[in-house]
Design a protein around this motif. Structure first.
Motif, PDB file in Angstrom:
ATOM      1  N   GLY A  95      23.194  12.202  42.847  1.00  0.00           N
ATOM      2  CA  GLY A  95      22.539  11.171  43.635  1.00  0.00           C
ATOM      3  C   GLY A  95      21.028  11.213  43.526  1.00  0.00           C
ATOM      4  O   GLY A  95      20.354  10.229  43.828  1.00  0.00           O
ATOM      5  N   SER A  96      20.479  12.329  43.094  1.00  0.00           N
ATOM      6  CA  SER A  96      19.031  12.427  42.918  1.00  0.00           C
ATOM      7  C   SER A  96      18.611  12.032  41.504  1.00  0.00           C
ATOM      8  O   SER A  96      17.424  12.115  41.172  1.00  0.00           O
ATOM      9  N   GLY A  97      19.588  11.612  40.678  1.00  0.00           N
ATOM     10  CA  GLY A  97      19.266  11.115  39.344  1.00  0.00           C
ATOM     11  C   GLY A  97      18.790   9.675  39.414  1.00  0.00           C
ATOM     12  O   GLY A  97      18.586   9.109  40.495  1.00  0.00           O
ATOM     13  N   GLU A  98      18.601   9.062  38.245  1.00  0.00           N
ATOM     14  CA  GLU A  98      18.124   7.687  38.193  1.00  0.00           C
ATOM     15  C   GLU A  98      19.083   6.757  38.940  1.00  0.00           C
ATOM     16  O   GLU A  98      20.300   6.842  38.780  1.00  0.00           O
ATOM     17  N   LYS A  99      18.524   5.883  39.757  1.00  0.00           N
ATOM     18  CA  LYS A  99      19.338   4.964  40.564  1.00  0.00           C
ATOM     19  C   LYS A  99      19.738   3.768  39.706  1.00  0.00           C
ATOM     20  O   LYS A  99      19.034   2.762  39.664  1.00  0.00           O
ATOM     21  N   ALA A 100      20.877   3.896  39.052  1.00  0.00           N
ATOM     22  CA  ALA A 100      21.326   2.877  38.112  1.00  0.00           C
ATOM     23  C   ALA A 100      22.724   2.389  38.467  1.00  0.00           C
ATOM     24  O   ALA A 100      23.540   3.150  38.992  1.00  0.00           O
ATOM     25  N   PRO A 101      23.023   1.122  38.202  1.00  0.00           N
ATOM     26  CA  PRO A 101      24.391   0.643  38.371  1.00  0.00           C
ATOM     27  C   PRO A 101      25.324   1.370  37.400  1.00  0.00           C
ATOM     28  O   PRO A 101      24.898   1.877  36.358  1.00  0.00           O
ATOM     29  N   LEU A 102      26.598   1.395  37.749  1.00  0.00           N
ATOM     30  CA  LEU A 102      27.621   1.975  36.875  1.00  0.00           C
ATOM     31  C   LEU A 102      28.678   0.920  36.614  1.00  0.00           C
ATOM     32  O   LEU A 102      29.224   0.321  37.544  1.00  0.00           O
ATOM     33  N   VAL A 103      28.969   0.699  35.336  1.00  0.00           N
ATOM     34  CA  VAL A 103      30.072  -0.171  34.926  1.00  0.00           C
ATOM     35  C   VAL A 103      31.084   0.691  34.195  1.00  0.00           C
ATOM     36  O   VAL A 103      30.729   1.399  33.242  1.00  0.00           O
ATOM     37  N   ILE A 104      32.336   0.672  34.648  1.00  0.00           N
ATOM     38  CA  ILE A 104      33.405   1.368  33.932  1.00  0.00           C
ATOM     39  C   ILE A 104      34.267   0.297  33.292  1.00  0.00           C
ATOM     40  O   ILE A 104      34.976  -0.442  33.979  1.00  0.00           O
ATOM     41  N   CYS A 105      34.161   0.190  31.969  1.00  0.00           N
ATOM     42  CA  CYS A 105      34.768  -0.918  31.247  1.00  0.00           C
ATOM     43  C   CYS A 105      35.235  -0.465  29.863  1.00  0.00           C
ATOM     44  O   CYS A 105      34.388  -0.165  29.019  1.00  0.00           O
ATOM     45  N   PRO A 106      36.525  -0.409  29.625  1.00  0.00           N
ATOM     46  CA  PRO A 106      37.598  -0.704  30.571  1.00  0.00           C
ATOM     47  C   PRO A 106      37.824   0.473  31.528  1.00  0.00           C
ATOM     48  O   PRO A 106      37.459   1.603  31.219  1.00  0.00           O
ATOM     49  N   CYS A 107      38.435   0.167  32.659  1.00  0.00           N
ATOM     50  CA  CYS A 107      38.699   1.195  33.668  1.00  0.00           C
ATOM     51  C   CYS A 107      40.204   1.427  33.757  1.00  0.00           C
ATOM     52  O   CYS A 107      40.958   0.523  34.114  1.00  0.00           O
ATOM     53  N   SER A 108      40.635   2.615  33.426  1.00  0.00           N
ATOM     54  CA  SER A 108      42.057   2.938  33.485  1.00  0.00           C
ATOM     55  C   SER A 108      42.522   3.036  34.936  1.00  0.00           C
ATOM     56  O   SER A 108      41.713   3.268  35.846  1.00  0.00           O
ATOM     57  N   THR A 109      43.823   2.878  35.156  1.00  0.00           N
ATOM     58  CA  THR A 109      44.351   3.024  36.510  1.00  0.00           C
ATOM     59  C   THR A 109      44.251   4.473  36.979  1.00  0.00           C
ATOM     60  O   THR A 109      44.166   4.727  38.182  1.00  0.00           O
ATOM     61  N   GLY A 110      44.232   5.416  36.040  1.00  0.00           N
ATOM     62  CA  GLY A 110      44.011   6.809  36.414  1.00  0.00           C
ATOM     63  C   GLY A 110      42.615   7.015  36.964  1.00  0.00           C
ATOM     64  O   GLY A 110      42.418   7.755  37.940  1.00  0.00           O
ATOM     65  N   THR A 111      41.631   6.350  36.362  1.00  0.00           N
ATOM     66  CA  THR A 111      40.261   6.433  36.866  1.00  0.00           C
ATOM     67  C   THR A 111      40.147   5.757  38.225  1.00  0.00           C
ATOM     68  O   THR A 111      39.451   6.249  39.123  1.00  0.00           O
ATOM     69  N   LEU A 112      40.830   4.628  38.405  1.00  0.00           N
ATOM     70  CA  LEU A 112      40.858   3.982  39.724  1.00  0.00           C
ATOM     71  C   LEU A 112      41.352   4.955  40.786  1.00  0.00           C
ATOM     72  O   LEU A 112      40.773   5.073  41.864  1.00  0.00           O
TER      73      LEU A 112
END
Length: 215
Positions: A95-112
Motif C-alpha cells: 500500500g505504500s507503493g505507487e498508487k496505481a489502478p490494477l487491471v486483471i485481464c483476463p481474470c480467472s475464477t480462481g483469482t476471483l
C-alpha cells in the motif's frame, strides 16, 4: 528512443489463466500508446494461455519476458516493467507503493476466489488485495461460461468491496467485422474506466450528438 519517465501515469496489469489473453495484450499496447508506464504480472497459467491463444511465446525468466513484451507493445525502454510471481518488493505488493489502478485481464475464477477471500499467495493476489484495502481502482475481466453460484457470489462480494467486474462480453451494436473489433470493444471500455483517451470505439450517443450539433 527515449527512456520512460517517472512522471508517466502508472497502470498495473496482471494476466491470469483464463481464456482471453488477446484482451490483456491489446490493452498493454493501448496503455503504451497512451504513454503510460505499465507494471506487468503474469501467472504461470497465463503464460500457457498466451502461448495457446496467440503467436506470442514468452520466455520463462522475467528480464527476457520484459524484453519481449516491450518489443510487442512498441514501448520505450523502462516503460513496460515485468515483476515475478513472488517479487514482494515490487510497487504493486504494498500500500505504500505507487498508487496505481490494477487491471486483471483476463481474470480467472480462481483469482476471483482468492481476491474475494483475501488470499495473497502470489504477487497478483497480493496486488489485488492491496488495491482493495487501499480503495484503489480495480478492474477484473473474467471470461468464463457459464458462471457457477460460487463465481457469482465472489463477483458480488468483490463488487461490494469496490472492484469493477467487467466480463469479456463484447457488444455487437457497432457491427464488428473481425475478432479484433470484438477485442477492441472490451479494451475501449477498460480505457474509458481508466480515464484514458481512446479511439478504438465510438462512445454510445456520440454520432447522435454530432448530428444534433450540425442541425
Amino acid at each position: 528512443m527515449t527512456a520512460a519517465s517517472d512522471n508517466q501515469r502508472v497502470i498495473n496489469l496482471a494476466f491470469t489463466g483464463a481464456s482471453g489473453a488477446q484482451y490483456g495484450l491489446r490493452l498493454l499496447q493501448c496503455l503504451v500508446a497512451a504513454d503510460c508506464r505499465v507494471h506487468v504480472m503474469i501467472s504461470k497459467a497465463a503464460q500457457i494461455v498466451i502461448a495457446t491463444e496467440t503467436d506470442l511465446k514468452l520466455p520463462g525468466n522475467t528480464p527476457a519476458m520484459q524484453e519481449v513484451l516491450t518489443g510487442y507493445a512498441g514501448a520505450r525502454p523502462g516503460q513496460v516493467l515485468v515483476f515475478g510471481r513472488e517479487d514482494w518488493f515490487s510497487p504493486p505488493a504494498s500500500g505504500s507503493g505507487e498508487k496505481a489502478p490494477l487491471v486483471i485481464c483476463p481474470c480467472s475464477t480462481g483469482t476471483l476466489s482468492a481476491l474475494a477471500t483475501g488470499a495473497s499467495n502470489n504477487l497478483i493476489e497480493r496486488a489485488g488485495d492491496v488495491a482493495l484495502k487501499e480503495r484503489r481502482q480495480l478492474i477484473l475481466v473474467p471470461r468464463e461460461a457459464p458462471y457457477s453460484e460460487v463465481h457469482l457470489e465472489n463477483m458480488l462480494r468483490l463488487t461490494r468491496m469496490g472492484a469493477v467486474i467487467m466480463p469479456a462480453s463484447p457488444g455487437f451494436y457497432h457491427q464488428p467485422q473481425s475478432v479484433s473489433d470484438l477485442v477492441d470493444f472490451i479494451v475501449a471500455r477498460m480505457l474509458d474506466h481508466l480515464g484514458l483517451p481512446q479511439e478504438l470505439m465510438p462512445r454510445w450517443g456520440e454520432e447522435r450528438l454530432s448530428a444534433k450539433r450540425s442541425d
